[in-house]
Design a protein around this motif. Structure first.
Motif, PDB file in Angstrom:
ATOM      1  N   ALA A  38       0.690  -1.148   0.176  1.00 29.58           N
ATOM      2  CA  ALA A  38      -0.292  -0.175  -0.034  1.00 29.58           C
ATOM      3  C   ALA A  38       0.786   1.271   0.183  1.00 29.58           C
ATOM      4  N   LEU A  39       1.977   0.630   0.893  1.00 30.41           N
ATOM      5  CA  LEU A  39       2.821   2.183   0.626  1.00 30.41           C
ATOM      6  C   LEU A  39       3.499   2.543  -0.465  1.00 30.41           C
ATOM      7  N   ALA A  40       4.287   1.881  -1.055  1.00 32.07           N
ATOM      8  CA  ALA A  40       4.371   2.002  -2.506  1.00 32.07           C
ATOM      9  C   ALA A  40       3.381   2.097  -3.035  1.00 32.07           C
ATOM     10  N   VAL A  41       2.078   1.705  -3.813  1.00 33.47           N
ATOM     11  CA  VAL A  41       1.224   2.189  -3.783  1.00 33.47           C
ATOM     12  C   VAL A  41       0.583   3.544  -3.983  1.00 33.47           C
ATOM     13  N   ILE A  42       0.477   3.676  -2.766  1.00 33.16           N
ATOM     14  CA  ILE A  42       0.245   5.205  -2.617  1.00 33.16           C
ATOM     15  C   ILE A  42       1.423   6.448  -2.859  1.00 33.16           C
ATOM     16  N   ALA A  43       2.329   6.254  -2.667  1.00 34.50           N
ATOM     17  CA  ALA A  43       3.499   6.715  -3.060  1.00 34.50           C
ATOM     18  C   ALA A  43       3.626   7.287  -4.116  1.00 34.50           C
ATOM     19  N   ALA A  44       3.785   6.411  -5.593  1.00 39.42           N
ATOM     20  CA  ALA A  44       3.790   6.143  -6.446  1.00 39.42           C
ATOM     21  C   ALA A  44       2.890   7.161  -7.251  1.00 39.42           C
ATOM     22  N   CYS A  45       1.614   7.316  -6.425  1.00 41.35           N
ATOM     23  CA  CYS A  45       0.551   7.940  -7.029  1.00 41.35           C
ATOM     24  C   CYS A  45       0.775   9.236  -6.652  1.00 41.35           C
TER      25      CYS A  45
END
Lengths: 618, 119, 491, 227
Positions: A38-45
């Motif tokens: 989730a962190l990776a995805v949110i950060a990528a957003c």
């Protein structure tokens, strides 16, 4: 999506993981992976989002600011992704060990605090996240017990030293400019005296240098990296020390501003040049020390220091190409160094903790995927064309040569030469050569270890062929700092001083590769021979008696080793000892005799009265 | 001899205090040290009383009619001394009890020899 | 209308009647300190808002100062009262199960008296009354140090008593000299008469006070009793001694220096003394193998740090010093409580006997870790804002001396970190030597509750320091504005 | 060496104190609050013994602290000494001769009476609670010395001590309860120099006398019995 939510997920996830583990190990594992994903995805957003929010003002009148721009996005994504991979890698690696709740929780806490560092928009919250990172890292380094304890101790002492020094710098900035928010602070130092700027630079550099393992401050790194659990070593080496790099970039480009930085001092004594020299020293000495190592993780640890030297060199040199090279190398190093630590970790996992290069060998058949990963990893590390390391190193060399710094360039090249030597030693001693008998029954690495290895290897090739993607991001970071942007296309760089186009190289290599393959296919002269099917004076070599890998590069090592003693480490250790001795001496004043104690009291009284009567001081 | 008559009380009081201090600082025996502390206490009490003294003053008690207020000594130090004496007694009692216990444990009252707790 | 005098009188009355409850049932006795301190906590918290607007003055017996004794419940006084009541309350819960000796009654009475004495010291506005309450504090701590009655504790108590009694004598001498010169005992009245400390006749009492209170405050070189006493007392008492008693000593000293004498010229000296105390305390702690001695030396160091910050005598400095004081009170009490229970279980005070405690007693070990991190000054715990404020206060002065001193202080912090981290490592990362004792032993609830509450405070205030900074700022202005103090007591 | 050093230090301190004593000339009226007490004391507190009016009236809070100090010392002494109770053997004490025995028993009530007189008349004549208490304790000391078989009843002494302490605090709190300050003299002050005068002062002094007497007796008891 709000930045504060991202942080809340990160820190909350770390806490919850600990308590979930008390309920069920499985749920905890899934949860940990989920959180890091989730962190990776949110950060990528947050790509291309530029925002800034004050999230908290209650802390002693310091407003806490979170901000995101391309610069912090770039770091945040790298952190989150590498973090995700090492969490996945941990699943099997750590399963049999004790205290796994603690491990996962701390791992997520380290990742959360690193994300906090790169997202913070003022120096106080930066410092707070920085310290959280320091102590959680300390707990993780010590996790392996045994020698890890002294490694952790060394780490935390140096880290705390660095951060208290930084605290002085931060507070001093606050008292001078009454703000610690980057956006307000940047540019304010333009008018400061160069002495003050130098003071600030030295204070911050000590702190960041400790984290980044710049040469005289590097001594904590080799033991810490080698003794930490391998998945954490990959985080440690891949990103955690690069938080120091982040800090240095922040200092030079945001707080001080690049033009002020480049104008500090003259010629050979300019700050820029001195830091570059330190960077070169950081490349050279550790590279050759790495050559002497027999412990796989320690070798990689020294290599990490050396690679950090490239990054510092690139950033401190201060031209847009070198900075791009430095930052790109940060990115690449995060990928291939965490890959290599995972490779070593996988081997270590299967061989029950063997990291000694002299007793490994021949694992290529047993762990093929791991081998391929290792191979691609060292290619990236060396900077073989078509891997990402090539582009970043090329950028650094080019700018050094073009800007009339041949010595720096030569030293950097020498470093690469050393890199080839130790990388080959690493891969050879682990995977090539003769397989010791005790490893006959070894199995290949489990899926949860192979997955990150494969993905990271692919990433090395991918970014090696299409360097334009990260370079594009780096370019916009640089223009954010007010530097001249590079001309970039998806395959590389096109500028008048030198062009690099990975598509051409890729095509060329592909063609050559196919030709070579065809020649081998057509000629069919070579036969595959089993490992024990060889002759020595007419008799077969007994198993396990003959190992190529012992005393690799022996003549070279014997030649250079006297010069490569780690004097710095000795110095710090003797410092620590002398402090201890001082303490032991001082506590003798508490003699245990109460007669002495009352004399101290009366002495104090008499002394004060005496001074006042005689000199009327007060 | 005016000097003496002026200061003899102070000299006496502080003489006691310094004798007490000397004992505390130099003597080895715990009982002697406790006595020293007690002497310091006494000296301080005397000193306090001396401060409140008014030449040819009487006790501040209107026990019979005709006593003049301005001939009375200051009552405050007397009250303070009353308190200080009690505190002194309290410390003395506690110290004695500790000394008893100390002797039972160590078999000696020599403070130079009782130094297990150090550094 | 809540009267601050109740803060002293009610616990005192309850201490007197403990034997009476003992007649009814021996089990009730241990709840008396709990009740008394809970009462104090409530009362002092209710006084807080009023005090922040204006200090509350109470005269005893209806006699106006300087003739009667008055209590001055300013922000700083109530701050201390709250701290004393809070820590005392928590430690009294801890003592439910921790104190198991036969003569519990005496422990509980003395414990209550100790805290009452401390409350009296911080509230009173009369120098002799301060001395009396100070003696209550001292005498009960002498006896509590000796409470176990074994060889080491008696020895420590004797040494503590000799030094403490000497200190008290010096204080009394100072009071006598002041009374002789000014004919009054009220602090505000005295302060109104003292303009400078330059003349020897004023300076000598000042020095006597500094030395006398310095003994209890454990300023170098007057602190030799502390490591012995704190290490051989029962751990609950060590927590109170380290968390409250020495702070109260420091309060008395600072009150005398700032308010009574207004001795700004001696502050630089006190500052240097603070740094020396800090360095010596930390260096000595660094070499300790005995956990409680280590904590005790660390307290010396922390006192030095507080003294340094308070002696900067700017609003920043005093606020920082008081913050450090609060953080030390909470942190060190927590450390002593947690360590105390681990010692109780492992039966040894040696650091090496703590190895593997992280597995056996996870919560206690966790609390110890948090306390240790907080004392070292790592965020997000309460020690960090304190450290930050002290650095800020020192650098704000913009003088070379302060910058140099702050580096010494930070060096000491690093040393402090070194030995605390060592213990943390021993808790979690060292294998226990005797393996038959590996089972988890969760401490009883009465031990865990105070530890958890203290941990909670450490984290919450560490994250949200504004909870207490407002109070600290007004406390600082109370200490700094000597004239206002005088005026408010003696209109 | 040590002695010389100590003497040197003490000389320095003596020098400092001598210099500061210059400001306190001997025997000259100078106190501010002392004059007030002497002039207004009788009127304000109703006690003709000004020392008493200071001790119990003006500085009554000190006195409360003071009995607390003594209380703490008693308890502390009990705690320190008491832990040894188990192993102490009951030593055989040679009984005192008949004369001493009888004399002690004869003197005991007389001394008690004197003590009681002294603390009851604390506001009229020199003396007061502490002095009276000390005399009472001396009666017990005499009993211990002369009549080795007699012991104080511990619970009784505790109760007396408690009643004394509680009375003091209760009297103080009543002052607070009627809307005045703590230890406010709420009773009529009466005619000075009468036995029933000075409001709460005799009550407080009786309480102190009881408390101090039982505390000191307790100290003696502890030291004799348990050491």
């Amino acid at each position: 999506m709000n930045l504060i939510i991202l942080l809340a997920i990160a820190f909350g996830g770390a806490l919850i993981t600990y308590f979930l583990g008390k309920i069920s190990q499985k749920i905890r594992d899934i949860f940990a992976v989920f959180i890091s994903l989730a962190l990776a995805v949110i950060a990528a957003c947050f790509y291309n989002v530029s925002s800034r929010e004050i999230y908290y003002t209650g802390f002693l009148d310091f407003p806490f600011v979170l901000r995101v721009n391309t610069f912090s996005w770039f770091f945040a994504v790298t952190i989150a992704v590498i973090g995700l991979f090492s969490i996945i890698f941990s699943l099997n690696y750590i399963r049999k060990r004790g205290n796994t709740d603690f491990y996962y929780s701390m791992m997520l806490l380290v990742i959360a605090s690193m994300i906090g560092i790169v997202l913070s928009g003022d120096l106080v919250s930066f410092y707070i996240f920085w310290e959280i990172m320091s102590w959680s890292t300390f707990l993780l380094i010590s996790y392996n017990r045994g020698p890890a304890i002294s490694a952790g101790m060394k780490y935390i002492i140096m880290s705390v030293t660095g951060s208290v020094v930084m605290l002085v710098g931060i507070v001093s900035l606050y008292l001078h400019y009454d703000t610690l928010v980057y956006t307000e602070l940047s540019g304010l130092l333009n008018n400061a005296s160069s002495g003050y700027i130098l003071f600030i630079i030295i204070l911050f550099f000590i702190a960041f240098g400790v984290k980044n393992a710049i040469w005289p401050l590097h001594v904590w790194l080799p033991p810490a990296h080698s003794e930490a659990p391998s998945p954490f070593s990959s985080v440690l080496s891949g990103i955690l020390i690069k938080i120091g790099t982040y800090g240095i970039i922040l200092l030079i480009f945001v707080i001080i501003q690049i033009n002020v930085f480049l104008n500090l001092g003259e010629g050979i004594l300019s700050v820029r040049y001195i830091i570059s020299i330190i960077g070169v020293i950081t490349i050279l000495i550790p590279t050759f020390i790495a050559l002497l190592q027999d412990d796989a993780k320690r070798l990689l640890a020294w290599s990490t220091i050396a690679q950090a030297g490239y990054i510092i060199l690139g950033i401190a040199y201060g031209t847009s190409e070198s900075v791009a090279g430095g930052m790109f190398h940060f990115f690449n190093h995060a990928i291939f160094k965490s890959l290599l630590f995972m490779v070593v970790g996988a081997v270590e996992y299967r061989t029950n903790g063997v990291r000694d290069l002299n007793s490994l060998g021949g694992l290529i058949k047993k762990m093929p995927v791991t081998f391929i990963g290792g191979l691609i990893g060292i290619c990236g590390l060396i900077g073989v064309p078509l891997t990402n390391g090539f582009v970043s190193k090329w950028l650094i060399y080019k700018t050094l040569i073009l800007n009339n710094s041949p010595f720096l360039a030569f030293a950097a090249l020498l470093g690469t030469w050393g890199t080839i030597l130790y990388s080959y030693k690493l891969i050879h001693n682990m995977f090539l050569g003769q397989l010791p008998e005790k490893y006959e029954k070894i199995k290949k690495a489990p899926f949860s270890m192979q997955l990150p290895i494969v993905i990271l290897s692919l990433a090395i090739i991918f970014f090696g062929i299409i360097p334009g993607l990260p370079l594009h991001v780096i370019n916009s970071i640089e223009s954010g700092f007010g530097m001249e942007p590079l001309t970039i296309n998806i395959w590389g760089i096109a500028s008048d001083t030198g062009t690099i186009n990975m598509l051409n190289i890729f095509t060329a290599v592909l063609v050559i590769g196919i030709m070579v393959w065809l020649i081998f296919k057509v000629s069919k002269k070579s036969t595959v021979i089993g490992q024990y099917d060889n002759y020595a004076a007419g008799t077969t070599v007994p198993k396990d008696k003959y190992n190529y890998s012992v005393n690799f590069y022996d003549p070279l090592c014997r030649m250079i080793s006297p010069y490569l003693k780690d004097f710095i480490d000795d110095f710090y250790m003797s410092l620590a000892r002398s402090i201890k001795n001082t303490g032991n001496g001082i506590r003798r004043i508490y003699t245990g005799d109460v007669g002495h104690y009352v004399i101290y009291i009366i002495l104090f009284l008499a002394l004060l009265i005496f001074i006042q009567i005689n000199w009327e001081l007060w | 001899m005016t000097f003496l008559s002026e200061y003899i009380y102070y000299i006496g009081a502080f003489g006691l205090i310094f004798i007490g201090l000397y004992i505390v600082l130099v003597k080895k025996n715990l009982i002697k040290v406790i006595i020293g502390l007690s002497i310091i206490d006494t000296g301080i009490n005397l000193f306090l009383i001396t401060i409140g003294y008014i030449r040819d003053g009487t006790a501040p008690v209107f026990s019979k009619p005709g006593l003049k207020a301005n001939e009375m000594v200051d009552p405050v130090p007397q009250a303070l001394v009353l308190t200080a004496i009690v505190i002194g007694v309290a410390i003395l009692a506690l110290a004695i009890s500790l000394a008893v216990k100390l002797y039972k444990h160590h078999g000696t009252l020599n403070l130079r020899k009782i130094n297990e707790q150090k550094w | 209308m809540v009267n601050p005098v109740l803060l002293i009188v009610i616990p005192l009355g309850l201490a007197f009647v403990v034997p009476f409850f003992g007649f009814i049932s021996k089990k009730i006795e241990k709840f008396i300190p709990f009740v008394a301190l809970f009462f104090n906590l409530i009362v002092s918290l209710r006084l807080f808002p009023r005090v922040l607007e204006q200090p509350v003055h109470v005269s005893i017996g209806g006699f106006v100062p300087p003739f009667g004794i008055n209590l001055v419940a300013g922000p700083i006084g109530i701050l201390f009262t709250v701290l004393i009541a809070l820590v005392g309350f928590l430690v009294s819960i801890y003592a439910f199960d921790y104190i198991k000796e036969k003569d519990q009654e005496k422990y509980h009475i003395l414990y209550l008296l100790l805290l009452t004495g401390a409350t009296g010291v911080v509230l009173t506005g009369d120098i002799f009354n301060l001395f009396v309450f100070f003696e209550i504090l001292c005498i009960s701590s002498y006896s509590l140090v000796a409470y176990f009655g074994d060889k080491t504790s008696i020895e420590s108590a004797v040494k503590y008593l000799i030094q403490g009694a000497l200190g008290s004598c010096l204080i009394l001498m100072g009071i006598g000299l002041l009374y002789g010169q000014f004919g009054t005992l009220n602090m505000a009245d005295l302060a109104g008469n003292i303009k400078s400390v330059h003349s020897v006749s004023i300076f000598v009492p000042l020095v006597l006070f500094i030395t006398g209170f310095g003994v209890e405050a454990a300023i170098f070189p007057l602190n030799a009793w502390l490591p012995d006493a704190h290490s051989s007392a029962p751990s609950s008492i060590s927590a109170v001694l380290s968390g409250i008693a020495i702070e109260v000593g420091l309060y008395a000293m600072i009150r005398v220096v700032f308010t009574l004498f207004g001795a700004s010229s001696i502050l630089t000296f006190l500052m240097l003394l603070g740094v020396i105390t800090l360095l010596i305390g930390e260096l000595c702690a660094f070499c300790q193998e005995n956990i409680k001695r280590m904590l005790a030396y660390s307290s010396i160091g922390q006192i030095g740090l507080m003294l340094f910050a308070l002696s900067i005598a700017s609003s920043y400095g005093i606020t920082g010093g008081l913050f450090q004081l609060v953080s030390h009170t909470l942190g060190k009490s927590l450390l002593f409580l947690a360590a105390g229970y681990m010692i109780y279980r492992s039966g040894s005070m040696n650091i090496s006997s703590f190895e593997g405690m992280g597995k056996r007693m996870p919560y206690t070990a966790l609390a110890f870790t948090i306390g240790a991190f907080s004392i070292v000054g790592l965020p997000p715990f309460i020690g960090f804002p304190g450290k930050l404020m002290i650095v800020k206060a020192a650098l704000f002065e913009q003088e070379m001396l302060y910058t140099v001193l702050i580096f010494f202080i930070l060096l000491a912090t690093v040393i402090e970190g070194a030995y605390y981290f060592r213990v943390v490592q021993a808790l979690y990362f060292k294998e226990e030597k005797n393996t038959q004792n590996q089972k988890r032993e969760i401490a009883p609830l009465s031990i865990l509750i105070p530890i958890f509450i203290l941990t909670g405070f450490i984290v919450v205030i560490g994250i949200y320091p504004k909870l207490i900074t407002d109070v600290l700022v007004s406390s600082a202005s109370e200490l700094l504005n000597r004239a206002d103090y005088i005026k408010s007591v003696m209109p | 060496m040590r002695k010389l050093f100590v003497i040197l230090l003490l000389l320095i301190i003596a020098g400092g104190i001598t210099l500061s004593l210059k400001e306190i000339p001997f025997g000259i009226p100078k106190t501010k609050i002392g004059d007030h007490f002497i002039n207004k004391g009788v009127e304000e507190t109703g006690s003709v013994n000004i020392v008493t009016s200071v001790v119990v009236g003006y500085r009554g809070f000190d006195t409360l602290g003071e009995i607390t100090v003594l209380f703490a010392a008693t308890i502390g002494l009990g705690a320190v000494i008491g832990t040894f109770r188990k192993n102490s053997v009951n030593r055989e004490v040679e009984a005192a001769s008949l004369i001493v025995y009888t004399g002690c028993r004869f003197l005991f009530p007389v001394i008690l009476l004197v003590g009681t007189y002294i603390f009851i008349h604390g506001h009229l004549t020199p003396g007061g609670g502490f002095q009276g208490g000390a005399i009472i304790a001396s009666a017990f000391l005499l009993m211990y010395l002369g009549c080795s078989n007699k012991r104080i009843k511990e619970n009784l002494s505790k109760t007396v001590e408690m009643i004394g302490g509680l009375t003091f605090i209760a009297v103080g709190i009543i002052g607070l309860a009627i809307g005045q300050d703590f230890l406010f003299n709420f009773l009529p002050k009466g005619e000075p120099a009468e036995l029933l005068s000075a409001g709460i002062i005799p009550i407080v002094y009786i309480a102190i006398g009881l408390k101090v007497g039982s505390e000191l007796a307790g100290i003696i008891d502890n030291l004799i019995q348990k050491s």
